[in-house]
Each structure stands twice: as structure tokens, then as C-alpha cells.
Design an enzyme around this catalytic site. Structure first.
Site, PDB file in Angstrom:
ATOM      1  N   ASP A 215       0.831  -1.200   0.000  1.00 31.50           N
ATOM      2  CA  ASP A 215       0.000   0.000   0.000  1.00 31.50           C
ATOM      3  C   ASP A 215       0.873   1.261   0.000  1.00 31.50           C
ATOM      4  O   ASP A 215       1.841   1.348   0.765  1.00 31.50           O
ATOM      5  CB  ASP A 215      -0.866  -0.041   1.271  1.00 31.50           C
ATOM      6  CG  ASP A 215      -1.961   0.986   1.283  1.00 31.50           C
ATOM      7  OD1 ASP A 215      -2.816   0.953   0.386  1.00 31.50           O
ATOM      8  OD2 ASP A 215      -1.975   1.837   2.202  1.00 31.50           O
ATOM      9  N   GLU A 276       1.777  -0.565  -4.991  1.00 30.14           N
ATOM     10  CA  GLU A 276       0.769   0.440  -5.300  1.00 30.14           C
ATOM     11  C   GLU A 276       1.491   1.776  -5.247  1.00 30.14           C
ATOM     12  O   GLU A 276       1.694   2.344  -4.181  1.00 30.14           O
ATOM     13  CB  GLU A 276      -0.379   0.445  -4.288  1.00 30.14           C
ATOM     14  CG  GLU A 276      -1.499   1.382  -4.734  1.00 30.14           C
ATOM     15  CD  GLU A 276      -2.098   2.277  -3.656  1.00 30.14           C
ATOM     16  OE1 GLU A 276      -3.146   2.886  -3.908  1.00 30.14           O
ATOM     17  OE2 GLU A 276      -1.524   2.412  -2.560  1.00 30.14           O
TER      18      GLU A 276
HETATM   19  C1  GLC Z   1      -4.172   3.071  -0.684  1.00 29.49           C
HETATM   20  C2  GLC Z   1      -5.396   2.201  -0.597  1.00 29.49           C
HETATM   21  C3  GLC Z   1      -6.538   3.027  -0.160  1.00 29.49           C
HETATM   22  C4  GLC Z   1      -6.235   3.599   1.198  1.00 29.49           C
HETATM   23  C5  GLC Z   1      -4.914   4.367   1.189  1.00 29.49           C
HETATM   24  C6  GLC Z   1      -4.428   4.613   2.577  1.00 29.49           C
HETATM   25  O1  GLC Z   1      -4.273   4.035  -1.676  1.00 29.49           O
HETATM   26  O2  GLC Z   1      -5.612   1.547  -1.815  1.00 29.49           O
HETATM   27  O3  GLC Z   1      -7.741   2.326  -0.122  1.00 29.49           O
HETATM   28  O4  GLC Z   1      -7.253   4.468   1.601  1.00 29.49           O
HETATM   29  O5  GLC Z   1      -3.906   3.642   0.549  1.00 29.49           O
HETATM   30  O6  GLC Z   1      -3.985   3.429   3.159  1.00 29.49           O
END
Ligand code: GLC
Length: 558
Positions: A215, A276
């Protein structure tokens, strides 16, 4: 626990995989309390096996106060009772492996929950203490310290700083949170933080997981001294249009963290890390997937290309070449739990804009156009060399829920924007399994943490299984052909001779030609090709209508 075996060389399985994202609270509810759970996932593994996926990725199921739907983790080594128990997680991993489905879990290293024992300890400790040094605590500005330490903004709206209270009730220091105030950012320059996450990785690797989706992978390291940043809200962008890199994103120091993680994963064999990272351009993103770092990164450049031929072609070319330059495979994604489901998005924002949710008072999408484009886009994605990430329900063609009433919304982004943006709840609505059952089969009791729209009855899985031409069978067939013809390792070559509004390429080794018509006029196929799969019927003249993708065999190939 043994890893699944199949014909893909074990060390390379991710390069060709179809990976299915499960958002546990909305997938299937086994105990009827209205929230999906791990036993619910186990109960639906047959659906996933039949679909033909290679791996599933589970969004967080760890103990959490759910201020951000589990992306606020209070204990990284336990399962939240809402979702089940560690034993359920073990059972799920084993049951998936039995079906040759690999399991990827979500890792949230940028921040903890404010309920995490470390943060509680930090609040109870003095400024300058070791407990506070795991986070970013700073004194406020101004004579009484009542101004935040800098002007950084939260991705969810408002300041990225919240002031604490000292144990005697007087206002104290501030702490940094790039997301919700209940998600304090960890300080990754602290070796204790680094060590702790090494241990968390091992905890889940020892339980048999096949990888981690990381994440906010581009956010862990902040520029030294937390310098000011006056470039507005482009917080999730890797850089501004003029190439400036924000001090909170994509700092060079993050790569050392992932090298450390990779060394650990390599001792376990074929396990993977998926970033991500909202980073552009593609070359910069590719740095995350160099041979000694992560294995894959989500391709948000592709997701943000909208329904326009030229940006799509460019995103595909850039991604293939940037990844090839570092020896990585490309990934493709159209939907996830943070963006408007792609059938809806491609009808309402075909230019690729990432609208933050749709509410009942916003202009409503055209569902028919959306489904047509959604199916065409999915067929395009599933043919591209590399791996594809699917989001639960997209195999049913689900649209976004665009009329959720305000009072049921839960996304912190909605609250922090004072209801000015709808937020992400519309893509997180539970998915429909049975058209006649309460809550369309999501739970046995009809309870559901967010209401399903009435239209979801039409999309329910039981209405689509075995129905020729249904979205479910279209995905299934595409995944079957993809595997049989090894499209994921084929070489893509652009095909000339079509209008600029067409995306057309061949995959030589697979013997396929793909034609996606994003223009208004029907497209005539070259002589000698045979249509193998099509997102809609061709017109009576055998041409490809608007918003339709076809896969054809090139003559000579079978
Ligand atoms: C990422 C996740 C999202 C979350 C954010 C904070 O972007 O995909 O859902 O709110 O991180 O953890």
C-alpha cells in the site's frame, strides 16, 4: 503449506498471471452479519477457480478500527474478528492452494492505525522519546505552536497534521498523516520500523502467502526536513506537470527499503511484491521493479487513459518498454477499491479523469454505454502481454453504485471533504451472487454493510453462469484463450492501416490480432482473419461496431 504447482515456471508465475482482488468486507458474508468474511471467501473459491484466475489478492483483513476500511491496521499479525480468525486465514490459504490459486495479502507500511500499540505508546510518551520517533511528531508553528508544522495536505482532504493533547489535557505536538487523522505515518528512517516490517513479512510468508500488495509504496520516505510544498492537491501524482517531485512521494530512499524486503522474499522462493505506487512517468515507476526490488507495480497510467485510443496506445507502449528495460513484466488494471468501476468510469469520464465518487445529485452515467465500453476495455486488457489485475465483480460487469444515500457513506474521504465529494463507497458495495436471494446472495440474512442497488439483481452471478455472451462467460473465455495461446508472453506489434480511433495490435506467437474500436464508425476487419472472441456481436456486414473489441486468429494460426 505447499505452493500450488502448474505449468508456469514457479519462479515466473506472476509475469503471466490473472490476479483477482477481493475486498473482503464486500465479497461474501458467511456468518450473516452484513460484513463479508474469510469463510465467505472460502465458500466462493469455486467461482474463482471456474473463472480461471491464477491468484487472489486480499485487501486488509487485519485487526483495525476501520477508520479507512482496514487500511488503518492496529495489529499486523491478527485477523479482525469481523473477518474471522487466523485459523480462517490459514484455511483460506490452504483451500486456495488446493485449487492452484495463489494468495497475495495487503501490507500497509506507510501508516498504522491510531489504535496500534506503538501510536498509543507514542501519545503517552514525551516529545523526543523513542516511542514518538517511530512516527513524525513535530512542534507546531507560531508562538503557541497552534499552526501545523507545514502546509502538507491529506489525500483525503484537510491538513496532513493533527495536534495531540498532552496527558494533562494541554495541546501538545502535531503528528503527520498523509491520509486520515487515524492513520499516523511511520518514520521509515527509524531502524526499529524497518525491523518490525521485516518481521511482519516473515510472519505471513511463514503462513504460506505468495506475496504482498504494498500500500502507498511511493510514500514511505519523506524528504529530509519535511520541506514546504505549494503545488496544490496533486498528492497522489508522482510529479507535477513540470517535473517537480513532491517531498512526500517517490523519494529515492524508498528503494533501499524494498531491496531489504526482496532479500527476505528471495529466501522463500517464488513469492512476490506488488507496488501500489502512483508514480509517473513509466520509467520512474519501473525503478520499483528493478531486479533486486519488487516484482510488479500497478499500471495506473493505463487505468487513467480513459476510453481514448491514442492515450491507451501510448500508455501500453510506454509501459511495455519501461518494464522491459529493467527486465520486469507489465501489469494492467482497470478497476480497484479506490476508483469508480470501469464500466461507469468509461461512460462518464472517457477522457480518463479520476472522479472521486458519484452521488445521487451528480449527473448519472449511461449504464448501457458503460457496460459496452467496460466489456470492450476488459477484452483489450486481457490480451495485453503481462499480468492483469481484476477487481471483484468486474467479471459480472458491475457498474458503480452511483446513488448511495449520504447517511450510509463510510469513506473518510467523504467526511474530510465535508460531503463535497462522494468518495469511494460506490465501488465497494457488496457483489451479487443470486438474483432472487436477499442482498442478492451476499449474505444469508439479507444484511449488508452498504446497500446493493436494485440493478445488481440483473448482474448476479447465477444469472450469468453458462449464459453465452454474459460478461462472466466473456471473461472466462478470454482467460482460457489467454492461457491456451500464451498471449501474456507474446510480442505486441501495433497494426497500421486503421483509423486513429482504433487500437489494433498483433500478438505474433499467439497468432492473434486484436481490434478495439473506440471511434463512432464501424471498422472493417482485414481479409483472412477469423473472429475468435468479441465483446459484442459484429454488425450484419461483419464489421466491428463502436465500443467493441474483437480477438481474431491470424490466418495460418489455429
Ligand atoms: C491506498 C489504498 C486506499 C487507502 C490508502 C491509505 O491508496 O488503496 O484504499 O485508503 O492507501 O492506506
Amino acid at each position: 503449506m505447499t505452493a500450488p504447482s502448474d505449468s508456469t515456471p514457479a519462479s515466473e508465475w506472476w509475469r503471466t498471471a490473472v490476479i483477482y482482488q477481493i475486498y473482503p468486507r464486500s465479497f461474501a458474508d458467511a456468518n450473516g452479519d452484513g460484513t463479508g468474511d474469510l469463510r465467505g471467501v472460502i465458500s466462493r473459491l469455486d467461482h474463482l477457480q471456474r473463472l480461471g484466475i491464477d491468484a487472489l489478492w486480499l485487501s486488509p483483513f487485519y485487526t483495525s478500527p476501520m477508520a479507512d476500511a482496514g487500511y488503518d491496521v492496529a495489529d499486523y499479525r491478527s485477523v479482525d474478528p469481523q473477518f474471522g480468525s487466523l485459523a480462517d486465514a490459514d484455511d483460506l490459504i490452504a483451500a486456495a492452494h488446493q485449487r492452484r490459486i495463489r494468495v497475495i495479502v495487503d501490507l500497509v507500511p506507510n501508516h498504522t492505525s491510531d489504535d496500534h500499540v506503538w501510536f498509543r505508546e507514542a501519545l503517552a510518551s514525551a516529545p523526543g522519546s523513542a516511542a514518538r520517533a517511530r512516527y513524525h511528531f513535530r512542534d507546531g508553528r507560531g508562538p503557541s505552536g497552534d499552526q501545523p508544522p507545514n502546509s502538507w495536505q491529506s489525500v483525503f482532504g484537510g491538513s496532513a497534521w493533527t495536534r495531540t493533547q498532552d496527558p494533562d489535557g494541554t495541546p501538545g505536538q502535531w503528528y503527520l498523516h498523509l491520509f486520515d487523522s487515524r492513520q499516523p505515518d511511520l518514520d521509515w528512517s527509524n531502524p526499529e520500523v524497518v525491523e518490525e516490517f521485516h518481521d511482519i513479512l516473515r510472519f505471513w510468508l511463514d503462513r504460506g502467502v505468495d506475496g504482498f500488495r504494498v500500500d502507498v509504496a511511493h510514500g514511505l520516505v519523506k524528504a529530509e526536513g519535511l520541506p514546504e510544498w505549494d503545488h496544490g492537491q496533486e498528492l497522489l501524482e508522482g510529479a507535477t506537470a513540470d517535473g517537480l517531485r513532491p517531498p512526500m512521494w517517490d523519494q529515492d530512499g524508498v528503494h533501499e527499503i524494498y531491496r531489504g524486503w526482496r532479500r527476505i522474499l528471495d529466501t522463500y522462493g517464488d513469492r512476490i511484491l506488488v507496488a501500489e505506487a502512483w508514480v509517473s512517468p513509466a520509467e520512474r515507476l519501473a525503478q520499483y521493479v528493478r531486479p533486486d526490488e519488487m516484482h510488479q507495480a500497478f499500471n495506473f497510467g493505463f487505468l487513467c487513459s480513459g476510453w481514448r485510443a491514442r492515450p491507451l496506445r501510448e500508455a501500453i507502449t510506454e509501459s511495455l518498454s519501461a518494464n522491459a528495460a529493467v527486465g520486469a513484466s507489465s501489469t494492467w488494471v482497470l478497476s480497484n477499491h479506490d476508483v469508480i468501476r470501469h464500466p461507469t468510469r468509461l461512460s462518464i469520464a472517457p477522457d480518463g479523469g479520476l472522479v472521486n465518487g458519484i452521488g445521487p445529485n451528480d449527473p448519472q452515467p449511461d449504464e448501457e454505454v458503460g457496460l459496452r465500453r467496460g466489456r470492450a476495455a476488459s477484452l483489450l486488457m486481457l490480451a495485453l502481454p503481462g499480468s492483469a489485475y481484476l477487481y471483484q465483480g468486474e467479471e459480472l460487469g458491475l457498474p458503480e453504485h452511483t446513488t448511495l444515500p449520504d447517511e450510509v457513506r463510510q469513506d473518510p474521504s467523504w467526511f474530510r471533504h465535508n460531503g463535497q465529494v462522494a468518495g469511494r463507497d460506490g465501488c465497494r458495495v457488496p457483489i451479487p451472487w443470486h438474483s432472487e436471494a436477499p442482498a442478492y446472495g451476499f449474505s444469508s440474512t439479507g444484511r449488508s454493510w452498504l446497500p446493493l442497488p436494485e440493478s445488481y439483481g440483473r448482474y448476479a452471478a447465477d444469472r450469468q453462469v453458462g449464459v453465452h455472451g454474459s460478461t462472466l462467460e466473456l471473461y472466462r473465455e478470454a482467460i482460457r484463450i489467454r492461457r491456451a495461446r500464451r498471449t501474456a508472453t507474446s510480442t505486441l506489434a501495433w497494426t497500421e492501416g486503421f483509423d486513429d480511433t482504433v487500437v489494433a495490435f498483433t500478438l505474433a506467437e499467439a497468432g492473434l490480432l486484436l481490434v478495439a474500436n473506440l471511434g463512432a464508425d464501424p471498422v472493417t476487419l482485414p481479409h483472412g482473419v477469423q473472429v475468435l472472441l468479441s465483446s459484442e456481436q459484429l454488425d450484419p456486414q461483419g464489421r466491428v461496431p463502436a465500443d467493441v473489441t474483437v480477438w481474431c486468429t491470424i490466418s495460418g494460426a489455429n
